[in-house]
Design an enzyme around this catalytic site. Structure first.
Site, PDB file in Angstrom:
ATOM      1  N   THR A 140      -2.520  21.850  -3.122  1.00 16.52           N
ATOM      2  CA  THR A 140      -3.661  21.512  -3.966  1.00 16.52           C
ATOM      3  C   THR A 140      -4.408  20.280  -3.459  1.00 16.52           C
ATOM      4  OG1 THR A 140      -4.201  20.666  -6.175  1.00 16.52           O
ATOM      5  CG2 THR A 140      -1.982  20.254  -5.406  1.00 16.52           C
ATOM      6  N   GLU A 142      -5.168  18.014  -5.416  1.00 15.98           N
ATOM      7  CA  GLU A 142      -4.753  16.895  -6.280  1.00 15.98           C
ATOM      8  C   GLU A 142      -3.843  15.908  -5.562  1.00 15.98           C
ATOM      9  OE1 GLU A 142      -3.874  17.421 -10.318  1.00 15.98           O
ATOM     10  OE2 GLU A 142      -5.300  19.058 -10.560  1.00 15.98           O
ATOM     11  N   LYS A 170       3.724  18.163  -5.939  1.00  9.91           N
ATOM     12  CA  LYS A 170       3.109  18.972  -4.882  1.00  9.91           C
ATOM     13  C   LYS A 170       3.016  18.162  -3.586  1.00  9.91           C
ATOM     14  CE  LYS A 170       1.631  22.638  -4.981  1.00  9.91           C
ATOM     15  NZ  LYS A 170       2.249  23.981  -4.765  1.00  9.91           N
ATOM     16  N   ASN A 196      -9.249  26.592  -8.912  1.00  3.52           N
ATOM     17  CA  ASN A 196      -9.570  28.022  -8.914  1.00  3.52           C
ATOM     18  C   ASN A 196      -9.942  28.490 -10.316  1.00  3.52           C
ATOM     19  OD1 ASN A 196      -7.658  29.825  -6.447  1.00  3.52           O
ATOM     20  ND2 ASN A 196      -8.334  27.721  -6.328  1.00  3.52           N
ATOM     21  N   LYS A 205      -5.615  26.556 -18.966  1.00  2.00           N
ATOM     22  CA  LYS A 205      -6.508  25.866 -18.029  1.00  2.00           C
ATOM     23  C   LYS A 205      -7.942  25.866 -18.567  1.00  2.00           C
ATOM     24  CE  LYS A 205      -3.030  25.474 -15.110  1.00  2.00           C
ATOM     25  NZ  LYS A 205      -2.611  26.384 -14.063  1.00  2.00           N
TER      26      LYS A 205
HETATM   27  P1  NAD Z   1       0.511  29.751 -12.056  1.00  2.00           P
HETATM   28  O1  NAD Z   1       1.138  28.727 -12.919  1.00  2.00           O
HETATM   29  O2  NAD Z   1      -0.524  30.671 -12.621  1.00  2.00           O
HETATM   30  O3  NAD Z   1       1.643  30.705 -11.428  1.00  2.00           O
HETATM   31  C1  NAD Z   1       2.849  30.205 -10.926  1.00  2.00           C
HETATM   32  C2  NAD Z   1       3.789  31.385 -10.679  1.00  2.00           C
HETATM   33  O4  NAD Z   1       5.010  30.869 -10.135  1.00  2.00           O
HETATM   34  C3  NAD Z   1       4.159  32.161 -11.944  1.00  2.00           C
HETATM   35  O5  NAD Z   1       4.117  33.542 -11.704  1.00  2.00           O
HETATM   36  C4  NAD Z   1       5.577  31.706 -12.240  1.00  2.00           C
HETATM   37  O6  NAD Z   1       6.348  32.683 -12.924  1.00  2.00           O
HETATM   38  C5  NAD Z   1       6.097  31.441 -10.841  1.00  2.00           C
HETATM   39  N1  NAD Z   1       7.211  30.484 -10.831  1.00  2.00           N
HETATM   40  C6  NAD Z   1       7.257  29.269 -11.443  1.00  2.00           C
HETATM   41  N2  NAD Z   1       8.445  28.676 -11.220  1.00  2.00           N
HETATM   42  C7  NAD Z   1       9.150  29.525 -10.425  1.00  2.00           C
HETATM   43  C8  NAD Z   1      10.440  29.464  -9.820  1.00  2.00           C
HETATM   44  N3  NAD Z   1      11.264  28.435 -10.020  1.00  2.00           N
HETATM   45  N4  NAD Z   1      10.838  30.499  -9.044  1.00  2.00           N
HETATM   46  C9  NAD Z   1      10.025  31.573  -8.847  1.00  2.00           C
HETATM   47  N5  NAD Z   1       8.806  31.687  -9.398  1.00  2.00           N
HETATM   48  C10 NAD Z   1       8.366  30.676 -10.173  1.00  2.00           C
HETATM   49  O7  NAD Z   1      -0.040  28.961 -10.809  1.00  2.00           O
HETATM   50  P2  NAD Z   1      -1.375  29.211  -9.959  1.00  2.00           P
HETATM   51  O8  NAD Z   1      -2.504  28.553 -10.635  1.00  2.00           O
HETATM   52  O9  NAD Z   1      -1.445  30.644  -9.599  1.00  2.00           O
HETATM   53  O10 NAD Z   1      -1.021  28.345  -8.664  1.00  2.00           O
HETATM   54  C11 NAD Z   1      -0.287  28.929  -7.595  1.00  2.00           C
HETATM   55  C12 NAD Z   1      -0.079  27.894  -6.523  1.00  2.00           C
HETATM   56  O11 NAD Z   1      -1.333  27.419  -6.040  1.00  2.00           O
HETATM   57  C13 NAD Z   1       0.686  26.655  -6.992  1.00  2.00           C
HETATM   58  O12 NAD Z   1       1.543  26.253  -5.962  1.00  2.00           O
HETATM   59  C14 NAD Z   1      -0.404  25.611  -7.224  1.00  2.00           C
HETATM   60  O13 NAD Z   1       0.098  24.324  -7.012  1.00  2.00           O
HETATM   61  C15 NAD Z   1      -1.415  25.998  -6.164  1.00  2.00           C
HETATM   62  N6  NAD Z   1      -2.813  25.677  -6.479  1.00  2.00           N
HETATM   63  C16 NAD Z   1      -3.376  26.047  -7.670  1.00  2.00           C
HETATM   64  C17 NAD Z   1      -4.728  25.793  -7.914  1.00  2.00           C
HETATM   65  C18 NAD Z   1      -5.394  26.215  -9.205  1.00  2.00           C
HETATM   66  O14 NAD Z   1      -6.541  25.851  -9.425  1.00  2.00           O
HETATM   67  N7  NAD Z   1      -4.756  26.975 -10.065  1.00  2.00           N
HETATM   68  C19 NAD Z   1      -5.489  25.141  -6.947  1.00  2.00           C
HETATM   69  C20 NAD Z   1      -4.890  24.767  -5.745  1.00  2.00           C
HETATM   70  C21 NAD Z   1      -3.552  25.065  -5.516  1.00  2.00           C
HETATM   71  O1  DAU Z   2      -7.523  20.766  -8.214  1.00  2.00           O
HETATM   72  C1  DAU Z   2      -6.601  21.820  -8.138  1.00  2.00           C
HETATM   73  C2  DAU Z   2      -5.788  21.872  -9.406  1.00  2.00           C
HETATM   74  O2  DAU Z   2      -6.642  22.391 -10.413  1.00  2.00           O
HETATM   75  C3  DAU Z   2      -4.518  22.726  -9.285  1.00  2.00           C
HETATM   76  O3  DAU Z   2      -3.670  22.145  -8.339  1.00  2.00           O
HETATM   77  C4  DAU Z   2      -3.820  22.835 -10.637  1.00  2.00           C
HETATM   78  O4  DAU Z   2      -2.712  23.707 -10.534  1.00  2.00           O
HETATM   79  C5  DAU Z   2      -4.800  23.395 -11.642  1.00  2.00           C
HETATM   80  O5  DAU Z   2      -4.210  23.436 -12.924  1.00  2.00           O
HETATM   81  C6  DAU Z   2      -6.067  22.536 -11.691  1.00  2.00           C
HETATM   82  O6  DAU Z   2      -5.771  21.229 -12.244  1.00  2.00           O
HETATM   83  P1  DAU Z   2      -6.779  20.511 -13.275  1.00  2.00           P
HETATM   84  O7  DAU Z   2      -6.046  19.512 -14.040  1.00  2.00           O
HETATM   85  O8  DAU Z   2      -8.020  20.082 -12.573  1.00  2.00           O
HETATM   86  O9  DAU Z   2      -7.165  21.798 -14.176  1.00  2.00           O
HETATM   87  P2  DAU Z   2      -7.329  21.993 -15.763  1.00  2.00           P
HETATM   88  O10 DAU Z   2      -7.927  23.339 -15.948  1.00  2.00           O
HETATM   89  O11 DAU Z   2      -6.099  21.646 -16.498  1.00  2.00           O
HETATM   90  O12 DAU Z   2      -8.418  20.897 -16.111  1.00  2.00           O
HETATM   91  C7  DAU Z   2      -9.689  20.877 -15.462  1.00  2.00           C
HETATM   92  C8  DAU Z   2     -10.452  19.673 -16.002  1.00  2.00           C
HETATM   93  O13 DAU Z   2     -10.780  19.911 -17.365  1.00  2.00           O
HETATM   94  C9  DAU Z   2      -9.647  18.393 -15.968  1.00  2.00           C
HETATM   95  O14 DAU Z   2     -10.532  17.305 -15.666  1.00  2.00           O
HETATM   96  C10 DAU Z   2      -9.121  18.240 -17.406  1.00  2.00           C
HETATM   97  C11 DAU Z   2     -10.215  18.901 -18.228  1.00  2.00           C
HETATM   98  N1  DAU Z   2      -9.764  19.567 -19.470  1.00  2.00           N
HETATM   99  C12 DAU Z   2      -8.752  20.483 -19.386  1.00  2.00           C
HETATM  100  C13 DAU Z   2      -8.309  21.118 -20.513  1.00  2.00           C
HETATM  101  C14 DAU Z   2      -7.188  22.134 -20.443  1.00  2.00           C
HETATM  102  C15 DAU Z   2     -10.399  19.318 -20.665  1.00  2.00           C
HETATM  103  O15 DAU Z   2     -11.353  18.519 -20.726  1.00  2.00           O
HETATM  104  N2  DAU Z   2      -9.971  19.968 -21.783  1.00  2.00           N
HETATM  105  C16 DAU Z   2      -8.944  20.854 -21.777  1.00  2.00           C
HETATM  106  O16 DAU Z   2      -8.576  21.387 -22.852  1.00  2.00           O
END
Ligand code: NAD
Ligand code: DAU
Length: 373
Positions: A140, A142, A170, A196, A205
């Site tokens: 990420t 972050e 991470k 994403n 999220k």
């Molecule tokens: P998510 O929380 O939607 O999914 C995580 C998945 O991992 C789930 O299916 C969960 O069951 C599985 N999991 C959790 N713990 C586990 C364990 N101990 N063993 C096996 N499986 C396990 O997460 P996401 O948003 O799809 O993110 C996926 C990856 O991408 C993560 O590594 C996250 O750090 C990274 N990432 C996410 C974002 C974002 O915006 N969501 C951005 C950049 C990077």
């Molecule tokens: O930047 C990549 C990261 O983006 C990933 O690594 C993380 O897995 C993913 O969860 C995401 O993290 P954020 O903290 O940026 O995402 P979130 O959707 O939780 O929040 C986005 C922004 O919105 C953040 O500034 C916090 C704010 N927020 C979030 C929630 C859930 C609010 O203002 N209100 C809310 O209720």
């Protein structure tokens, strides 16, 4: 090619599996513990596909992970399994250290032994073990921490400065992956991606939470002043970037992935409100609750409430993705506007999935996270 994908039932992992299986690019072994965030309903129609196999395994369980490698003999690992939600990491960091750090270390060790064992096995294509295996770690933006408003976007050489327990876990996992490359020679690639959004994202999220709350006439809880900036990328563009890096990325290297779409949280919430006004005008009874006469975009916006800020909240993230664009030819296909419109439509159309995901556990989480805000 057979790819072992960890976290393939999660938001990004399932988009990756759908992309690979839909385009018949690879065979997939999906290793997932099915935590609250994992949902096999995000993978419709794959159960009977001979190119797809699901393994209900926790990446922290060494014996189980060893068995999966022994049985499936993957050509590559794409490691996405993680605890991924920042607010949850603030309320309970242990699970983040366990899965993101200890789980990754476990996976690395099993992958290393498996990869070293390839040297003793014949290969018809005459490839060296380094060419025959990849460990792709998905991370990420972050890890880079809080970016000042006037600073240039994160590059691959920006120093790490994580703020939250999630980001720190991470960052730790990225360091472990690098160390396994430098020390043992494990052929790794790492990607660091921005926020994403898209279908099947768990509604804890920002974007799905706001869409679903607004559609239900519930408050839209914006942390602090809502001026925090994130760089948004559609999940299908991320999946394609991951495949590009796995195939063409240079071993030992890192690639930043982003959407060139910096927006404040308030901008994002306003756009969602305006799209909903167009696609699903506010129902009469909800409109009455907001005490307004006409159906203008301001209706949904009236649901916005400023709530207590996230502790340690990073003000800005921004990704410079010129390296992957220049060297590997990847580019995002969605603009933020087109991708968000598609996403709002998707959530409005998939009420059954939404209802099932909004389980007891989910309601408990909302109470815990928002009660004190
Ligand atoms: P998510 O929380 O939607 O999914 C995580 C998945 O991992 C789930 O299916 C969960 O069951 C599985 N999991 C959790 N713990 C586990 C364990 N101990 N063993 C096996 N499986 C396990 O997460 P996401 O948003 O799809 O993110 C996926 C990856 O991408 C993560 O590594 C996250 O750090 C990274 N990432 C996410 C974002 C974002 O915006 N969501 C951005 C950049 C990077
Ligand atoms: O930047 C990549 C990261 O983006 C990933 O690594 C993380 O897995 C993913 O969860 C995401 O993290 P954020 O903290 O940026 O995402 P979130 O959707 O939780 O929040 C986005 C922004 O919105 C953040 O500034 C916090 C704010 N927020 C979030 C929630 C859930 C609010 O203002 N209100 C809310 O209720």
């Amino acid at each position: 090619m057979k790819i072992l994908i960890t976290g393939g039932a999660g938001f990004i992992g399932s988009a990756l599996v759908r992309f690979l299986m839909g385009s018949q690019l690879a065979r997939v072994v999906n290793v997932d513990a099915l935590t609250y965030a994992g949902n096999l309903e995000a993978l419709p129609g794959l159960d009977d596909d001979p190119g797809y196999h699901f393994e209900h395994v926790d990446i922290g369980d060494r014996a189980a992970v060893e068995r999966v490698f022994r049985v499936h003999k993957p050509d590559a690992v794409m490691h996405l399994a993680a605890e991924s939600h920042v607010d949850r990491s603030i309320l309970g960091p242990e699970a983040f250290v366990q899965t993101n750090v200890v789980g990754t270390q476990n996976l690395l060790e099993v992958a290393r032994e498996y990869w070293q064992g390839l040297a003793d096995q014949p290969d018809q294509r005459q490839q060296s073990p380094r060419e025959r295996f990849r460990f792709h770690h998905i991370s990420t933006d972050e890890v880079f921490g809080d970016l000042p408003l006037d600073a240039p976007a994160f590059t691959e050489t920006t120093p790490y400065a994580p703020s939250s327990p999630y980001a720190a876990s991470k960052a730790a996992s990225d360091h472990l992956v690098r160390a396994w490359h430098r020390t043992y020679g494990l052929p790794v690639v790492i990607t660091n991606c921005s926020n994403n959004y898209g279908p099947y994202q768990f509604p804890e999220k920002l974007i799905p939470l706001m869409i679903l709350n607004a559609a239900a006439g519930k408050p839209l809880p914006v942390y602090g002043d809502g001026g925090q900036i994130r760089d948004w990328l559609h999940v299908e563009d991320h999946a394609k970037a991951l495949w590009t890096v796995l195939q063409h990325g240079e071993v030992g290297e890192t690639y930043n992935i982003g959407g060139d779409a910096e927006r404040t949280n308030l901008d994002v919430v306003h756009t969602i409100c305006d799209l909903l006004t167009e696609l699903r005008p506010m129902a009469e009874d909800v409109r009455r609750q907001t005490n307004l006469e006409t159906n203008t975009p301001t209706h949904y916006r009236n649901l916005i409430q400023s709530v207590t800020d996230r502790p340690g909240h990073d003000r800005r993230y921004a990704i410079d993705s010129r390296r992957i664009q220049r060297e590997l030819g990847w580019r995002p296909r969605h603009t933020f506007e087109s991708g968000l419109r598609k996403t709002v439509q998707w959530y409005l159309e998939h009420t059954e999935w939404v209802n099932r995901v909004q389980s007891g556990e989910y309601r408990q989480w909302l109470e815990q996270n928002y009660a004190s805000r």
